[in-house]
Write a protein that holds these residues in place. Structure first.
Motif, PDB file in Angstrom:
ATOM      1  N   GLU A  13      36.625  15.655   8.350  1.00 38.04           N
ATOM      2  CA  GLU A  13      35.970  16.199   9.576  1.00 38.04           C
ATOM      3  C   GLU A  13      34.792  16.998   9.081  1.00 38.04           C
ATOM      4  O   GLU A  13      34.673  17.411   7.931  1.00 38.04           O
ATOM      5  CB  GLU A  13      36.757  17.087  10.536  1.00 38.04           C
ATOM      6  CG  GLU A  13      37.996  15.969  10.923  1.00 38.04           C
ATOM      7  CD  GLU A  13      37.612  15.019  11.834  1.00 38.04           C
ATOM      8  OE1 GLU A  13      36.693  15.092  12.544  1.00 38.04           O
ATOM      9  OE2 GLU A  13      38.198  13.822  11.975  1.00 38.04           O
ATOM     10  N   GLN A  14      33.661  17.172   9.950  1.00 33.70           N
ATOM     11  CA  GLN A  14      32.581  18.010   9.724  1.00 33.70           C
ATOM     12  C   GLN A  14      33.118  19.177   9.481  1.00 33.70           C
ATOM     13  O   GLN A  14      33.707  19.665  10.397  1.00 33.70           O
ATOM     14  CB  GLN A  14      31.695  17.778  11.020  1.00 33.70           C
ATOM     15  CG  GLN A  14      30.335  18.762  10.757  1.00 33.70           C
ATOM     16  CD  GLN A  14      29.310  18.334  11.908  1.00 33.70           C
ATOM     17  OE1 GLN A  14      29.576  17.947  12.914  1.00 33.70           O
ATOM     18  NE2 GLN A  14      28.175  19.205  11.679  1.00 33.70           N
ATOM     19  N   GLY A  15      32.697  19.908   8.579  1.00 32.25           N
ATOM     20  CA  GLY A  15      32.873  21.297   8.055  1.00 32.25           C
ATOM     21  C   GLY A  15      34.071  21.496   7.436  1.00 32.25           C
ATOM     22  O   GLY A  15      34.351  22.651   6.870  1.00 32.25           O
ATOM     23  N   GLN A  16      34.799  20.330   6.876  1.00 33.71           N
ATOM     24  CA  GLN A  16      35.889  20.513   6.042  1.00 33.71           C
ATOM     25  C   GLN A  16      35.677  20.696   4.583  1.00 33.71           C
ATOM     26  O   GLN A  16      34.611  20.033   4.223  1.00 33.71           O
ATOM     27  CB  GLN A  16      36.550  19.029   6.030  1.00 33.71           C
ATOM     28  CG  GLN A  16      38.022  19.152   5.381  1.00 33.71           C
ATOM     29  CD  GLN A  16      38.609  17.627   5.371  1.00 33.71           C
ATOM     30  OE1 GLN A  16      38.555  17.096   6.703  1.00 33.71           O
ATOM     31  NE2 GLN A  16      39.643  17.393   4.323  1.00 33.71           N
ATOM     32  N   PRO A  17      36.001  21.578   4.072  1.00 30.17           N
ATOM     33  CA  PRO A  17      35.825  21.813   2.464  1.00 30.17           C
ATOM     34  C   PRO A  17      36.201  20.621   1.753  1.00 30.17           C
ATOM     35  O   PRO A  17      36.959  19.952   1.867  1.00 30.17           O
ATOM     36  CB  PRO A  17      36.785  22.900   2.150  1.00 30.17           C
ATOM     37  CG  PRO A  17      37.331  23.439   3.415  1.00 30.17           C
ATOM     38  CD  PRO A  17      37.285  22.683   4.472  1.00 30.17           C
ATOM     39  N   LEU A  18      35.077  20.498   0.856  1.00 26.91           N
ATOM     40  CA  LEU A  18      35.170  19.311  -0.196  1.00 26.91           C
ATOM     41  C   LEU A  18      35.262  19.802  -1.605  1.00 26.91           C
ATOM     42  O   LEU A  18      36.272  19.129  -2.264  1.00 26.91           O
ATOM     43  CB  LEU A  18      33.721  18.437  -0.011  1.00 26.91           C
ATOM     44  CG  LEU A  18      33.686  17.915   1.319  1.00 26.91           C
ATOM     45  CD1 LEU A  18      31.958  17.384   1.173  1.00 26.91           C
ATOM     46  CD2 LEU A  18      34.434  16.884   2.035  1.00 26.91           C
ATOM     47  N   VAL A  19      34.444  20.458  -1.822  1.00 22.40           N
ATOM     48  CA  VAL A  19      34.409  20.895  -3.399  1.00 22.40           C
ATOM     49  C   VAL A  19      34.160  22.462  -3.446  1.00 22.40           C
ATOM     50  O   VAL A  19      33.405  23.017  -2.617  1.00 22.40           O
ATOM     51  CB  VAL A  19      33.177  20.298  -4.152  1.00 22.40           C
ATOM     52  CG1 VAL A  19      33.090  20.978  -5.587  1.00 22.40           C
ATOM     53  CG2 VAL A  19      33.602  18.884  -4.008  1.00 22.40           C
ATOM     54  N   VAL A  20      34.742  23.297  -4.401  1.00 20.79           N
ATOM     55  CA  VAL A  20      34.536  24.758  -4.718  1.00 20.79           C
ATOM     56  C   VAL A  20      33.946  24.652  -6.137  1.00 20.79           C
ATOM     57  O   VAL A  20      34.377  24.071  -6.965  1.00 20.79           O
ATOM     58  CB  VAL A  20      35.690  25.429  -4.717  1.00 20.79           C
ATOM     59  CG1 VAL A  20      35.469  27.065  -4.980  1.00 20.79           C
ATOM     60  CG2 VAL A  20      36.476  25.290  -3.299  1.00 20.79           C
ATOM     61  N   MET A  21      32.768  25.652  -6.168  1.00 22.95           N
ATOM     62  CA  MET A  21      32.118  25.449  -7.461  1.00 22.95           C
ATOM     63  C   MET A  21      31.707  26.984  -7.536  1.00 22.95           C
ATOM     64  O   MET A  21      31.634  27.875  -6.558  1.00 22.95           O
ATOM     65  CB  MET A  21      30.739  24.560  -7.438  1.00 22.95           C
ATOM     66  CG  MET A  21      29.778  24.788  -6.661  1.00 22.95           C
ATOM     67  SD  MET A  21      28.406  23.581  -6.548  1.00 22.95           S
ATOM     68  CE  MET A  21      27.779  24.129  -8.423  1.00 22.95           C
ATOM     69  N   GLU A  22      31.388  27.446  -8.962  1.00 18.48           N
ATOM     70  CA  GLU A  22      30.948  28.698  -9.204  1.00 18.48           C
ATOM     71  C   GLU A  22      29.947  28.616 -10.145  1.00 18.48           C
ATOM     72  O   GLU A  22      29.822  27.740 -10.744  1.00 18.48           O
ATOM     73  CB  GLU A  22      32.155  29.644  -9.971  1.00 18.48           C
ATOM     74  CG  GLU A  22      32.593  29.005 -11.200  1.00 18.48           C
ATOM     75  CD  GLU A  22      33.654  29.849 -11.820  1.00 18.48           C
ATOM     76  OE1 GLU A  22      34.181  30.658 -11.114  1.00 18.48           O
ATOM     77  OE2 GLU A  22      33.984  29.717 -12.943  1.00 18.48           O
ATOM     78  N   GLY A  23      28.869  29.689  -9.904  1.00 18.76           N
ATOM     79  CA  GLY A  23      27.805  29.865 -10.567  1.00 18.76           C
ATOM     80  C   GLY A  23      27.001  31.117 -10.171  1.00 18.76           C
ATOM     81  O   GLY A  23      27.317  31.376  -8.994  1.00 18.76           O
ATOM     82  N   MET A  24      26.167  31.736 -10.967  1.00 16.84           N
ATOM     83  CA  MET A  24      25.271  32.777 -10.555  1.00 16.84           C
ATOM     84  C   MET A  24      26.222  33.807 -10.118  1.00 16.84           C
ATOM     85  O   MET A  24      25.785  34.318  -9.135  1.00 16.84           O
ATOM     86  CB  MET A  24      24.350  32.413  -9.801  1.00 16.84           C
ATOM     87  CG  MET A  24      23.347  31.272 -10.459  1.00 16.84           C
ATOM     88  SD  MET A  24      22.123  30.403  -9.530  1.00 16.84           S
ATOM     89  CE  MET A  24      21.835  31.191  -8.032  1.00 16.84           C
ATOM     90  N   LYS A  25      27.515  34.007 -10.628  1.00 16.52           N
ATOM     91  CA  LYS A  25      28.472  34.978 -10.383  1.00 16.52           C
ATOM     92  C   LYS A  25      29.075  34.964  -8.733  1.00 16.52           C
ATOM     93  O   LYS A  25      29.191  35.853  -8.094  1.00 16.52           O
ATOM     94  CB  LYS A  25      27.605  36.585 -10.526  1.00 16.52           C
ATOM     95  CG  LYS A  25      27.556  36.641 -12.082  1.00 16.52           C
ATOM     96  CD  LYS A  25      26.898  38.159 -12.279  1.00 16.52           C
ATOM     97  CE  LYS A  25      26.762  38.283 -13.673  1.00 16.52           C
ATOM     98  NZ  LYS A  25      26.205  39.585 -13.876  1.00 16.52           N
ATOM     99  N   MET A  26      28.846  33.632  -8.099  1.00 14.74           N
ATOM    100  CA  MET A  26      29.414  33.618  -6.958  1.00 14.74           C
ATOM    101  C   MET A  26      30.133  32.201  -6.875  1.00 14.74           C
ATOM    102  O   MET A  26      30.069  31.329  -7.773  1.00 14.74           O
ATOM    103  CB  MET A  26      28.125  33.104  -6.071  1.00 14.74           C
ATOM    104  CG  MET A  26      27.085  34.269  -5.908  1.00 14.74           C
ATOM    105  SD  MET A  26      25.821  33.733  -4.643  1.00 14.74           S
ATOM    106  CE  MET A  26      25.090  32.546  -5.509  1.00 14.74           C
TER     107      MET A  26
END
Length: 197
Positions: free
Chosen positions: A149-162
């Motif tokens: 659905e629109q707004g559903q989390p797909l991928v989590v990534m980290e970079g630049m301390k975030m």
């Protein structure tokens, strides 16, 4: 060699002074000046190429496939592109965002779409969410065939301390997940292909 590769490389060869300041996500120390190119063909299909310069030429990323290529400007309208054993000369004519690429007696009409354009490209970009920054994939919440659905989390990534969660811009079915947990990605690299419903 590929027609879309030649079109993207033609833009980079015209501007030899590509630096870390040219990246869409801001300056990166020691960056190699990668750029994202979105092209629309005569059938209105949009294709993205991410190109960055290396010491020996260029790396062209087409979805999950990366290849090393060499390119040189032969004259004002001709680019020679070589990848592995394959090489070819491409005649490229540009007027604003309209591009004609000719090779081997064939011609292709393309339009360059600004990768962050608000209209036209927006629906396509929502179906192919990209990395908002360079970083590492820490979690993948979907797989091919999943309905989202629109707004559903797909991928989590980290970079630049975030840590950033990339969410679906449209409802649909996941066609392909382009990266796995632990992979490193460049800014703007497409992460997931969604077939809108």
């Amino acid at each position: 060699a590929d027609v879309l590769d030649a079109a993207a490389l033609d833009y980079l060869l015209e501007n030899e002074d590509v630096s870390g300041f040219d990246l869409a996500d801001g300056f990166q120390a020691n960056a190699l000046g990668g750029r994202r190119f979105v092209f629309r063909d005569e059938a209105d299909a949009e294709t993205t190429r991410f190109v960055r310069r290396t010491a020996n030429g260029f790396i062209v990323q087409d979805g999950e496939i990366s290849r090393e290529v060499q390119a040189e400007q032969i004259d004002a309208f001709t680019v020679r592109v070589a990848s592995g054993e394959h090489a070819g000369n491409f005649m490229i004519l540009r007027l604003d965002d309209a591009i004609q690429v000719s090779a081997g007696g064939q011609a292709w009409q393309l339009t360059r779409v600004h990768p962050f354009a608000a209209q036209g490209a927006a629906a396509s970009d929502e179906a192919h969410p990209g990395a908002p920054m360079p970083g590492r994939i820490v979690a993948v919440h979907v797989k091919a065939g999943d309905h989202v659905e629109q707004g559903q989390p797909l991928v989590v990534m980290e970079g630049m301390k975030m840590e950033v969660t990339v969410k679906a811009g449209v409802a649909g079915t996941i066609e392909k997940v382009l990266y796995a947990e632990g992979d490193t990605v460049e800014a703007d690299a497409p992460l997931v292909d969604i077939l809108p419903s």
